[in-house]
Design a protein around this motif. Structure first.
Motif, short mmCIF file in Angstrom:
data_model
loop_
_atom_site.label_atom_id
_atom_site.label_comp_id
_atom_site.label_asym_id
_atom_site.label_seq_id
_atom_site.Cartn_x
_atom_site.Cartn_y
_atom_site.Cartn_z
N PRO A 181 -68.79 -77.45 -33.37
CA PRO A 181 -69.06 -77.60 -34.80
C PRO A 181 -69.29 -76.25 -35.46
CG PRO A 181 -70.31 -79.21 -33.55
CD PRO A 181 -69.68 -78.30 -32.55
N ASP A 182 -68.87 -76.14 -36.71
CA ASP A 182 -69.00 -74.88 -37.44
C ASP A 182 -70.43 -74.71 -37.93
OD1 ASP A 182 -68.54 -72.56 -38.75
OD2 ASP A 182 -67.24 -73.38 -40.30
N THR A 183 -71.33 -74.52 -36.97
CA THR A 183 -72.76 -74.36 -37.26
C THR A 183 -73.24 -73.04 -36.69
OG1 THR A 183 -73.06 -76.76 -37.10
CG2 THR A 183 -75.04 -75.40 -37.03
N PRO A 184 -73.57 -72.06 -37.53
CA PRO A 184 -74.03 -70.76 -37.00
C PRO A 184 -75.39 -70.88 -36.35
CG PRO A 184 -74.26 -70.82 -39.38
CD PRO A 184 -73.53 -72.07 -39.00
N PRO A 185 -75.70 -69.98 -35.42
CA PRO A 185 -77.02 -70.03 -34.77
C PRO A 185 -78.10 -69.53 -35.71
CG PRO A 185 -75.82 -68.10 -34.04
CD PRO A 185 -74.87 -68.88 -34.92
N ALA A 186 -79.32 -69.88 -35.39
CA ALA A 186 -80.45 -69.38 -36.17
C ALA A 186 -80.69 -67.91 -35.82
CB ALA A 186 -81.70 -70.20 -35.86
N PRO A 187 -81.13 -67.10 -36.79
CA PRO A 187 -81.41 -65.69 -36.49
C PRO A 187 -82.47 -65.58 -35.39
CG PRO A 187 -81.45 -66.11 -38.86
CD PRO A 187 -81.39 -67.44 -38.19
N GLY A 188 -82.21 -64.67 -34.43
CA GLY A 188 -83.18 -64.53 -33.36
C GLY A 188 -82.58 -63.83 -32.16
N ALA A 189 -83.05 -64.21 -30.98
CA ALA A 189 -82.69 -63.50 -29.75
C ALA A 189 -81.21 -63.61 -29.45
CB ALA A 189 -83.52 -64.04 -28.58
N ARG A 190 -80.63 -64.79 -29.63
CA ARG A 190 -79.21 -64.95 -29.29
C ARG A 190 -78.35 -64.07 -30.18
NH1 ARG A 190 -76.59 -70.41 -28.95
NH2 ARG A 190 -77.59 -70.83 -30.96
N THR A 191 -78.68 -63.98 -31.47
CA THR A 191 -77.91 -63.12 -32.36
C THR A 191 -78.07 -61.65 -31.98
OG1 THR A 191 -78.26 -64.72 -34.15
CG2 THR A 191 -77.51 -62.54 -34.78
N PHE A 192 -79.27 -61.25 -31.57
CA PHE A 192 -79.51 -59.87 -31.16
C PHE A 192 -78.69 -59.53 -29.91
CE2 PHE A 192 -82.10 -57.18 -28.26
CZ PHE A 192 -81.85 -55.96 -28.89
N VAL A 193 -78.70 -60.43 -28.93
CA VAL A 193 -77.93 -60.17 -27.71
C VAL A 193 -76.45 -60.05 -28.03
CG1 VAL A 193 -77.27 -61.13 -25.47
CG2 VAL A 193 -79.65 -61.25 -26.22
N TRP A 194 -75.96 -60.93 -28.92
CA TRP A 194 -74.54 -60.86 -29.27
C TRP A 194 -74.23 -59.56 -30.02
CZ3 TRP A 194 -70.22 -62.95 -27.75
CH2 TRP A 194 -69.07 -62.71 -28.49
N LEU A 195 -75.11 -59.14 -30.93
CA LEU A 195 -74.87 -57.89 -31.64
C LEU A 195 -74.79 -56.71 -30.68
CD1 LEU A 195 -77.00 -57.92 -34.93
CD2 LEU A 195 -74.53 -57.63 -34.71
N CYS A 196 -75.69 -56.66 -29.70
CA CYS A 196 -75.64 -55.58 -28.72
C CYS A 196 -74.34 -55.64 -27.92
CB CYS A 196 -76.83 -55.68 -27.77
SG CYS A 196 -78.43 -55.36 -28.57
N LEU A 197 -73.98 -56.84 -27.46
CA LEU A 197 -72.74 -56.98 -26.68
C LEU A 197 -71.53 -56.63 -27.53
CD1 LEU A 197 -71.67 -57.96 -23.91
CD2 LEU A 197 -71.47 -60.24 -24.91
N PHE A 198 -71.52 -57.10 -28.76
CA PHE A 198 -70.39 -56.88 -29.67
C PHE A 198 -70.22 -55.40 -29.99
CE2 PHE A 198 -69.23 -57.14 -34.40
CZ PHE A 198 -67.87 -57.06 -34.14
N THR A 199 -71.31 -54.71 -30.32
CA THR A 199 -71.19 -53.32 -30.77
C THR A 199 -70.97 -52.35 -29.62
OG1 THR A 199 -73.62 -53.18 -30.75
CG2 THR A 199 -72.56 -53.73 -32.85
N PHE A 200 -71.72 -52.51 -28.52
CA PHE A 200 -71.56 -51.56 -27.42
C PHE A 200 -70.22 -51.76 -26.71
CE2 PHE A 200 -76.12 -51.19 -28.06
CZ PHE A 200 -76.33 -49.84 -27.85
#
Length: 430
Positions: free
Chosen positions: A103-122
């Motif tokens: 489903p097109d439901t974004p996650p809530a801001p928090g740890a999962r978004t932070f981990v993805w940002l680190c993985l995405f950017t690095f």
């Protein structure tokens, strides 16, 4: 040749698939996103470690501090509500893969978004460096025969110093092609792994998936309930209107008084159908108040029998017990089942009598509807089955009761019998 075609196609897929280059662009965006964070973190770390000046390159402590500042900035960014939604939509548009099946439901801001940002950017920064070095070196290797140099660079290792094994210039194009294919394969593998990880970090949480499934189940159940209500109420009203209008048209010259009564009952049925439709639409519309008129229940069975008599279908009602003692929900649903039984009789056996028997006990009711079967029709004129019996069985099942309908060869094969049994407890409330 055919048995070799499939492995070759599979091996070439990472190089020809649009997913590879779409995900390549996605990863480069990640590297570009990390650049201002990393530059700001490195400058701040240098100023802190060198006492407010940036005269020299940062030492090991400066690099570690710069990394920590960068991570802190990414963590603060992950807390912004719009970031999770933007990352979710960007990944769905460019990474695609399993995330698009959820489903097109974004996650809530928090740890999962932070981990993805680190993985995405690095990871994106690593892909950016590999892209710059790999494409540059492959181009230099490809043009080596044109430069006239006896030796050519030996690939990305030359950025770290002289190559230990220089490549002869005639072999440069082949080495450049091999390096380019290696870069594309590495990017394809990286993008594939990112697409596989995206549902865990950017997709809805298990609790959100469960809540969505429950909401869909409730919506489907409500839609089915409204469909049954509209089918039974409007179907009955239209069947009565059809029969009464045909009777009025046939007797308007010979018996105008009866035709006038039929037209009056048609108007009554039309008003009843309008009220039922308004009740159903009021439930569907969230911006309207709930209808004040309650739906009919077993206390309206006598009126139902009177309505049937005006259609030329005699309805003999035998009532044993007090309908007001039946819980409200069971009373409404049982009335709808009786109404649908009458509608079926009017549709499939018009003019033939219908016997309706209702026995009400303190914690039990038994409804029976019996009518003679119509003469057998020719094969070419058989009616197709509707949804009436299915709707009645669904109503009975949801109430924990049993309902059977059909001819009974063992008892009387010339009659159609509907049999409903419902039980309830004393603690049930209307």
């Amino acid at each position: 040749m055919r048995h070799l075609h499939r492995p070759l196609t599979t091996a070439a897929r990472p190089f020809t698939s649009a997913h590879t280059y779409r995900r390549w662009a996605y990863l480069i965006i990640g590297g570009a996103l990390l650049t201002p964070y990393a530059m700001a973190g490195l400058v701040l770390a240098t100023l802190i470690t060198q006492g407010g000046t940036a005269q020299e390159s940062p030492g090991p402590g400066g690099w570690v501090l710069g990394l920590l500042i960068t991570l802190a900035a990414l963590a603060a960014t992950a807390r912004v509500p719009a970031v999770a939604g933007a990352q979710h939509q960007l990944a769905r548009a460019l990474l695609r893969g399993p995330l698009n099946l959820l489903p097109d439901t974004p996650p809530a801001p928090g740890a999962r978004t932070f981990v993805w940002l680190c993985l995405f950017t690095f990871t994106g920064m690593a892909v950016c460096l590999a892209t710059m070095v790999g494409l540059t070196e492959s181009a230099l290797l490809a043009v080596a025969p044109l430069t006239g140099d006896p030796l050519a660079p030996a690939g990305p290792l030359t950025v770290l110093g002289p190559s230990p094994e220089p490549v002869p210039s005639p072999l440069g194009p082949l080495a450049g092609l091999a390096l380019l294919l290696a870069v594309i394969a590495a990017v394809a593998l990286t993008g594939h792994l990112m697409a596989r990880l995206a549902p865990r970090l950017l997709g809805p949480s298990p609790a959100s998936l469960l809540a969505d499934a429950q909401a869909r189940a409730r919506t489907l159940a409500e839609r089915n309930r409204l469909a049954r209500e509209l089918h039974d109420s409007l179907g009955h009203a239209l069947s009565v209107i059809t029969l009464q209008s045909a009777t009025a048209a046939r007797l308007i010259d010979t018996d105008p008084d009866f035709a006038r009564q039929a037209l009056t009952h048609i108007a009554d049925q039309a008003r009843t159908a309008t009220a039922d439709l308004d009740h159903a639409l009021g439930i569907l519309r969230e911006d309207t108040t709930a209808p004040t008129a309650p739906p009919p229940d077993l206390t309206h069975l006598t009126h139902l029998a009177e309505t049937a008599s005006h259609t030329g279908t005699p309805l003999r009602l035998a009532l044993d017990g007090d309908p007001r003692a039946v819980p409200a929900l069971l009373s409404r649903e049982t009335y709808r089942i009786a109404q649908q039984a009458l509608t079926n009789a009017l549709t499939h056996a018009p003019g033939r009598p219908l016997d309706l028997t209702l026995d009400i006990a303190p914690r039990h009711l038994h409804l029976t509807a019996t009518n003679p079967l119509p003469p057998r029709r020719p094969l070419g004129r058989r009616r197709t089955g509707g949804r009436g019996i299915t709707g009645m069985q669904e109503r009975a099942h949801l109430l924990g009761g049993t309902l059977t309908a059909g001819p009974h060869p063992a008892a009387d094969p010339t009659h159609w019998t509907l049999d409903l049994t419902l039980n309830w407890k004393d603690t049930d409330t209307p």
